[in-house]
Scaffold this active site. Structure first.
Site: not given
Ligand code: C5P
Length: 217
Positions: A29-32
Site C-alpha cells: 500500500t502507500n501513505l495516502s
C-alpha cells in the site's frame, strides 16, 4: 453561504490508497491519507453536486450527503469507477492507485518455515483515469500529479498522456498525510498556482475552477 457552482452535477471521485494483497494478511500500500480527496468530495457536495466517493482503505468518515463506495485493491476501484463513469458529469481521480499488484497472491498465509524467501511477482494495474478519459461521451476528467520535483513539466506531460483537460499538481513533500497542501492547477490555459492553504480551502478553490471550466458557473 456556499455558492452552488456545481448544482445538480454528478461527480465521481476516487480517494485514498489502494491495498494490493500478498496473502490474506499482508499487502502493498502507500501513505495516502485520503484527506485531499475527502475534502474535495465535501466541497463539491457543499457546492450542490451529487457526489459518489470511491474510497480505498482510510480512517476517515464520509462527508455528509456523500455516497461512499469502499474498495480495497486497484482492480476493485477500477470496477467501481467503470460501473459509474458513464453516468457522471465530472470525474476527479485523487486516489494514489498502486501501479502494480501481486500476480501470485497466496490464498493462505505465507509461512516462514516453508521453502525460502517468497518471490513476489508484480503485474501492472489498469490506469483508471486514462480509461475514463478515453470513454466516448465520458465525464470531464481531472487528475492529480504528486511529484517530488519538476512539478510543471511532469504534471503537463501526465495531462497530455492521459488526455485530460485539467491536472492538479502537488509536491509530495507538501501534501502527503498533512492538513495543508500546496497545489498548482494545469489546464489548456497554462498554470494556476493556488495560495498554500488547508486542504479544505484548496478543495473549494479547485471546485470553483472545475465549475468555470465546465461552464456551470
Ligand atoms: O500515472 P500517475 O499514477 O502518476 O497519475 C496520477 C493520476 O492518475 C491520479 O489522478 C491518479 O488517481 C490516477 N491514476 C489512476 N489509476 C492508476 C494510476 C493513477 O486513476 N492506475
Amino acid at each position: 453561504f456556499v455558492p452552488k457552482v456545481l448544482a445538480g452535477r454528478r461527480l465521481l471521485i476516487t480517494a485514498g490508497p489502494t491495498f494490493e494483497a500478498i496473502d490474506p494478511v499482508r499487502g502493498i500500500t502507500n501513505l495516502s491519507s485520503g484527506r485531499m480527496g475527502y475534502a474535495i468530495a465535501r466541497a463539491a457536495r457543499q457546492a450542490g453536486a451529487e457526489v459518489t466517493l470511491v474510497s480505498g482503505p482510510v480512517a476517515l468518515a464520509a462527508p455528509p450527503g456523500v455516497e461512499r463506495i469502499d474498495v480495497r485493491s486497484a482492480l476493485d476501484m477500477h470496477a467501481a469507477v467503470m460501473a459509474r463513469a458513464t453516468t457522471a458529469d465530472i470525474f476527479i481521480a485523487v486516489a494514489a492507485v498502486a501501479d502494480y499488484r501481486v500476480a501470485n497472491a497466496a490464498e493462505h498465509k505465507l509461512k516462514k518455515d516453508h521453502g525460502g524467501v517468497p518471490a513476489i511477482e508484480l503485474v501492472e494495474n489498469p490506469d483508471i483515469l486514462a480509461e475514463v478519459a478515453a470513454l466516448a461521451d465520458g465525464p470531464f476528467c481531472v487528475g492529480f500529479a504528486a511529484e517530488s520535483q519538476n512539478l510543471e513539466a511532469y504534471a503537463q506531460a501526465k495531462r497530455h498522456k492521459k488526455k485530460i483537460p485539467l491536472i492538479v499538481g502537488n509536491l509530495i513533500q507538501d501534501g502527503f498525510g498533512g492538513d495543508d497542501n500546496r497545489l498548482v492547477l494545469f489546464d489548456d490555459q497554462g498554470s494556476h498556482p493556488l495560495t498554500p492553504a488547508s486542504k479544505s480551502a484548496l478543495a473549494t478553490q479547485l471546485v470553483d475552477h472545475i465549475a468555470k471550466l465546465t461552464g456551470s458557473h
